[in-house]
Design a protein around this motif. Structure first.
Motif, mmCIF file in Angstrom:
data_model
loop_
_atom_site.group_PDB
_atom_site.id
_atom_site.type_symbol
_atom_site.label_atom_id
_atom_site.label_comp_id
_atom_site.label_asym_id
_atom_site.label_seq_id
_atom_site.Cartn_x
_atom_site.Cartn_y
_atom_site.Cartn_z
ATOM 1 N N THR A 143 -27.816 -35.369 -12.364
ATOM 2 C CA THR A 143 -26.814 -36.417 -12.198
ATOM 3 C C THR A 143 -25.447 -35.814 -12.453
ATOM 4 O O THR A 143 -25.264 -35.075 -13.420
ATOM 5 C CB THR A 143 -27.057 -37.576 -13.189
ATOM 6 O OG1 THR A 143 -28.336 -38.137 -12.932
ATOM 7 C CG2 THR A 143 -25.998 -38.646 -13.047
ATOM 8 N N ARG A 144 -24.532 -36.129 -11.591
ATOM 9 C CA ARG A 144 -23.153 -35.670 -11.777
ATOM 10 C C ARG A 144 -22.256 -36.889 -11.758
ATOM 11 O O ARG A 144 -22.494 -37.836 -11.027
ATOM 12 C CB ARG A 144 -22.746 -34.713 -10.655
ATOM 13 C CG ARG A 144 -23.485 -33.392 -10.708
ATOM 14 C CD ARG A 144 -23.231 -32.553 -9.454
ATOM 15 N NE ARG A 144 -23.938 -31.298 -9.493
ATOM 16 C CZ ARG A 144 -25.205 -31.126 -9.173
ATOM 17 N NH1 ARG A 144 -25.929 -32.163 -8.786
ATOM 18 N NH2 ARG A 144 -25.779 -29.947 -9.237
ATOM 19 N N GLY A 145 -21.219 -36.848 -12.552
ATOM 20 C CA GLY A 145 -20.289 -37.970 -12.589
ATOM 21 C C GLY A 145 -18.908 -37.483 -12.945
ATOM 22 O O GLY A 145 -18.708 -36.326 -13.325
ATOM 23 N N ARG A 146 -17.961 -38.365 -12.804
ATOM 24 C CA ARG A 146 -16.591 -38.060 -13.191
ATOM 25 C C ARG A 146 -15.889 -39.367 -13.501
ATOM 26 O O ARG A 146 -16.320 -40.436 -13.061
ATOM 27 C CB ARG A 146 -15.861 -37.288 -12.100
ATOM 28 C CG ARG A 146 -15.612 -38.087 -10.844
ATOM 29 C CD ARG A 146 -14.955 -37.232 -9.765
ATOM 30 N NE ARG A 146 -14.594 -38.043 -8.635
ATOM 31 C CZ ARG A 146 -13.364 -38.424 -8.342
ATOM 32 N NH1 ARG A 146 -12.367 -38.046 -9.104
ATOM 33 N NH2 ARG A 146 -13.109 -39.167 -7.304
ATOM 34 N N PRO A 147 -14.776 -39.291 -14.224
ATOM 35 C CA PRO A 147 -14.020 -40.510 -14.504
ATOM 36 C C PRO A 147 -13.440 -41.098 -13.218
ATOM 37 O O PRO A 147 -13.133 -40.372 -12.283
ATOM 38 C CB PRO A 147 -12.882 -40.044 -15.417
ATOM 39 C CG PRO A 147 -13.326 -38.738 -15.955
ATOM 40 C CD PRO A 147 -14.230 -38.134 -14.919
ATOM 41 N N PHE A 148 -13.297 -42.389 -13.204
ATOM 42 C CA PHE A 148 -12.643 -43.083 -12.105
ATOM 43 C C PHE A 148 -11.170 -42.733 -12.167
ATOM 44 O O PHE A 148 -10.454 -43.143 -13.069
ATOM 45 C CB PHE A 148 -12.858 -44.589 -12.266
ATOM 46 C CG PHE A 148 -12.217 -45.432 -11.215
ATOM 47 C CD1 PHE A 148 -12.547 -45.280 -9.882
ATOM 48 C CD2 PHE A 148 -11.295 -46.401 -11.571
ATOM 49 C CE1 PHE A 148 -11.968 -46.077 -8.921
ATOM 50 C CE2 PHE A 148 -10.712 -47.203 -10.610
ATOM 51 C CZ PHE A 148 -11.044 -47.046 -9.281
ATOM 52 N N ASP A 149 -10.701 -41.912 -11.231
ATOM 53 C CA ASP A 149 -9.351 -41.358 -11.337
ATOM 54 C C ASP A 149 -8.234 -42.328 -10.979
ATOM 55 O O ASP A 149 -7.083 -42.074 -11.276
ATOM 56 C CB ASP A 149 -9.217 -40.065 -10.537
ATOM 57 C CG ASP A 149 -9.431 -40.248 -9.055
ATOM 58 O OD1 ASP A 149 -9.776 -41.363 -8.615
ATOM 59 O OD2 ASP A 149 -9.250 -39.270 -8.319
ATOM 60 N N SER A 150 -8.545 -43.450 -10.384
ATOM 61 C CA SER A 150 -7.488 -44.403 -10.043
ATOM 62 C C SER A 150 -6.887 -45.070 -11.270
ATOM 63 O O SER A 150 -5.835 -45.680 -11.180
ATOM 64 C CB SER A 150 -8.016 -45.459 -9.072
ATOM 65 O OG SER A 150 -8.243 -44.870 -7.814
#
Length: 166
Positions: A143-150
């Motif tokens: 699983t890969r994820g990242r912060p919601f950059d908006s």
């Protein structure tokens, strides 16, 4: 002001918390946002009180923690029962995440962790006891994820030391 009374500072705080809530203090955030650490503490408290921040959860590598099998179950529950079934699924042992989808089919996605095939069979049996149909089971590799950059907008990037607001 944005939706629900949030402004660019609130979104900047949310962005920075998503990046690393454990190691980012209000003092650290104040270096990147045009407000003081006291303002940030007050804003975080308000975001928590308003239910926008629901908690702080560690990201766990289940394989390294001794659970090498991760299964993604796609299930279908009656639309009117979807919320209750999702909540019941999350209460099952070894189910670590449940997503409730807005669809007629495959409207419950459950992530389970297991150590061996016996545990997989037990998880499948417990899910099968719920009022849902298991449509498919898939082994999850990574699983890969990242912060919601908006959330960051321009406030995090444009801040210059000395530009503070209260």
């Amino acid at each position: 002001m944005a939706a629900d009374g949030l402004d660019e500072i609130d979104y900047g705080i949310l962005h920075l918390l998503q990046q690393n809530a454990r190691a980012t203090t209000p003092v650290d955030m104040a270096e990147q946002l045009p407000v003081t650490d006291t303002t940030i503490r007050n804003r975080i408290e308000r975001l928590e009180d308003d239910g926008i921040i629901e908690g702080y959860v560690p990201i766990i590598d289940y394989e390294k923690a001794g659970f090498p099998i991760r299964l993604q179950f796609s299930c279908t529950a009656a639309t009117e029962d979807r919320q209750e079934v999702a909540e019941r699924a999350l209460e099952l042992p070894q189910i670590v995440k449940v997503d409730e989808m807005l669809s007629a089919r495959e409207n419950i996605q459950a992530l389970a962790v297991a150590n061996n095939t016996e545990e997989v069979n037990e998880i499948t049996s417990r899910l099968d006891d719920l009022p849902l149909t298991i449509e498919r089971e898939r082994l999850l590799r990574k699983t890969r994820g990242r912060p919601f950059d908006s959330f960051a907008g321009d406030v995090v990037e444009e801040h210059r030391p000395g530009d503070r607001q209260e």
